[in-house]
Design a protein around this motif. Structure first.
Motif, PDB file in Angstrom:
ATOM      1  N   ARG A 107       0.839  -1.180   0.000  1.00 47.94           N
ATOM      2  CA  ARG A 107       0.000   0.000   0.000  1.00 47.94           C
ATOM      3  C   ARG A 107       0.885   1.245   0.000  1.00 47.94           C
ATOM      4  O   ARG A 107       2.072   1.166   0.311  1.00 47.94           O
ATOM      5  CB  ARG A 107      -0.933   0.016   1.223  1.00 47.94           C
ATOM      6  CG  ARG A 107      -2.142  -0.898   1.048  1.00 47.94           C
ATOM      7  CD  ARG A 107      -2.854  -1.227   2.340  1.00 47.94           C
ATOM      8  NE  ARG A 107      -3.068  -0.094   3.215  1.00 47.94           N
ATOM      9  CZ  ARG A 107      -3.712  -0.184   4.386  1.00 47.94           C
ATOM     10  NH1 ARG A 107      -4.191  -1.356   4.783  1.00 47.94           N
ATOM     11  NH2 ARG A 107      -3.862   0.863   5.154  1.00 47.94           N
ATOM     12  N   ALA A 108       0.280   2.404  -0.336  1.00 50.46           N
ATOM     13  CA  ALA A 108       1.061   3.643  -0.367  1.00 50.46           C
ATOM     14  C   ALA A 108       0.175   4.821   0.011  1.00 50.46           C
ATOM     15  O   ALA A 108      -1.046   4.802  -0.208  1.00 50.46           O
ATOM     16  CB  ALA A 108       1.670   3.871  -1.752  1.00 50.46           C
ATOM     17  N   GLU A 109       0.802   5.834   0.566  1.00 47.54           N
ATOM     18  CA  GLU A 109       0.117   7.084   0.892  1.00 47.54           C
ATOM     19  C   GLU A 109       0.724   8.198   0.063  1.00 47.54           C
ATOM     20  O   GLU A 109       1.943   8.322  -0.029  1.00 47.54           O
ATOM     21  CB  GLU A 109       0.251   7.406   2.381  1.00 47.54           C
ATOM     22  CG  GLU A 109      -0.448   8.705   2.780  1.00 47.54           C
ATOM     23  CD  GLU A 109      -0.356   8.990   4.271  1.00 47.54           C
ATOM     24  OE1 GLU A 109      -0.770  10.077   4.693  1.00 47.54           O
ATOM     25  OE2 GLU A 109       0.134   8.103   4.999  1.00 47.54           O
ATOM     26  N   VAL A 110      -0.144   9.018  -0.565  1.00 45.04           N
ATOM     27  CA  VAL A 110       0.314  10.096  -1.437  1.00 45.04           C
ATOM     28  C   VAL A 110      -0.289  11.409  -0.956  1.00 45.04           C
ATOM     29  O   VAL A 110      -1.498  11.487  -0.724  1.00 45.04           O
ATOM     30  CB  VAL A 110      -0.098   9.845  -2.908  1.00 45.04           C
ATOM     31  CG1 VAL A 110       0.414  10.966  -3.801  1.00 45.04           C
ATOM     32  CG2 VAL A 110       0.419   8.489  -3.384  1.00 45.04           C
ATOM     33  N   VAL A 111       0.540  12.425  -0.811  1.00 43.86           N
ATOM     34  CA  VAL A 111       0.060  13.767  -0.468  1.00 43.86           C
ATOM     35  C   VAL A 111       0.197  14.632  -1.712  1.00 43.86           C
ATOM     36  O   VAL A 111       1.298  14.808  -2.247  1.00 43.86           O
ATOM     37  CB  VAL A 111       0.859  14.377   0.691  1.00 43.86           C
ATOM     38  CG1 VAL A 111       0.360  15.781   1.000  1.00 43.86           C
ATOM     39  CG2 VAL A 111       0.764  13.493   1.933  1.00 43.86           C
ATOM     40  N   LEU A 112      -0.915  15.177  -2.186  1.00 44.09           N
ATOM     41  CA  LEU A 112      -0.941  15.971  -3.404  1.00 44.09           C
ATOM     42  C   LEU A 112      -0.500  17.410  -3.120  1.00 44.09           C
ATOM     43  O   LEU A 112      -0.409  17.824  -1.962  1.00 44.09           O
ATOM     44  CB  LEU A 112      -2.345  15.940  -4.001  1.00 44.09           C
ATOM     45  CG  LEU A 112      -2.840  14.545  -4.396  1.00 44.09           C
ATOM     46  CD1 LEU A 112      -4.295  14.586  -4.820  1.00 44.09           C
ATOM     47  CD2 LEU A 112      -1.983  13.956  -5.503  1.00 44.09           C
TER      48      LEU A 112
END
Length: 302
Positions: A107-112
């Motif tokens: 899984r991954a977390e992305v901050v735009l």
């Protein structure tokens, strides 16, 4: 004049008297301007050998008129071509979309750029333009992701099954082969699917399985179960349940004497493989055989 005269000047290897003589020539200003530009140019990695091979291949296919140049003009043309290649490469790579991938069991977390957040489930990918983000908040999704969107301009999630549009909210989108689901946990979501617009207020979800569309209620102000390491299903064909197991545990799946279109309601752990196998097989009244990274789900013949 020597054939490598320009190269020596570019490398600061010319004797002082020859440098002074070169500065008096009419070509010096053009060369100096060109070197100043290239010194400031920053470019990404570039396969020069491949570029020259392509250039030579195209050149061999064309009949060219040969014009003899003096040494300074000859090298100026070559240097200008190199600058052109580097400049084109720089702008090409600067405009590429940002891309994030997750493999199976990852899984991954992305901050735009606007502080919006994306949680990316296993076996998924997104892409977006960081450079154009202020004017176009658009994310392309293949797989599953949970979005916490900062308030602002229209925010769009584009998939091959439909388009989801919001201003600022929390929602989940799953886009798989023959399966499309949008769940709104906060705010209001607009979904475009097959030229039809569906409004989803908080606490509602849209599910499309093999072209058949339905809606269902979900908890308001909640979040999808997979964020808590659990995959949940309500009246979903078993095939999609097994596909999700495969993504979460990175295992090969095969079936024998099983109707994978039978509906499944239940959940399984995304962190405990053995418990997950039992959670799938028991409600479906099927059995499984585990060998290394391969699982066979089967039903005994009556």
């Amino acid at each position: 004049m020597q054939e490598n005269y320009l190269a020596k000047w570019l490398n600061n290897e010319l004797p002082e008297e020859e440098v002074a003589q070169f500065k008096e020539s009419k070509e010096y200003a053009s060369y100096k301007k060109l070197r100043d530009v290239t010194d400031r140019l920053t470019a990404p990695e570039f396969d020069m050998d491949k570029a020259w091979n392509n250039l030579n291949n195209r050149k061999s296919l064309q009949e060219s008129k040969v014009i003899k140049l003096n040494p300074f003009k000859k090298y100026l043309s070559i240097a200008a071509a190199v600058v052109l290649v580097f400049t084109a490469s720089y702008f090409y790579y600067a405009n590429l979309n940002e891309k994030v991938y997750t493999q199976y069991a990852e899984r991954a977390e992305v901050v735009l750029p606007d502080a919006s957040e994306i949680q990316l489930n296993a076996g998924s990918k997104i892409s977006y333009s960081k450079k154009k983000w202020d004017s176009k908040r658009d994310v392309a999704l293949d797989g599953e992701a949970f979005f916490k969107v900062a308030k602002g301009k229209r925010f769009t999630v584009t998939t091959d099954n439909g388009t989801v549009t919001v201003l600022g909210t929390q929602f989940n989108v799953e886009n798989r082969k023959d399966y499309f689901e949008v769940a709104c946990y906060e705010g209001l979501v607009s979904v475009q699917h097959n030229n039809e617009e569906i409004k989803l207020p908080a606490g509602n979800a849209l599910i499309v399985v093999k072209g058949e569309m339905r809606t269902m209620e979900i908890p308001k102000n909640g979040e999808p179960s997979w964020l808590s390491n659990e995959s949940s299903f309500k009246s979903i064909p078993l095939k999609f349940v097994l596909d999700e197991f495969k993504r979460q545990f990175n295992m090969e799946i095969s079936t024998q004497n099983i109707d994978t279109d039978q509906l499944f309601t239940g959940s399984f752990s995304n962190t405990d493989r053995d418990l997950a196998l039992k959670s799938i097989s028991a409600p479906s009244q099927i059995k499984f055989k585990l060998e290394g990274k391969t699982v066979l789900f089967y039903a005994e013949a009556p």
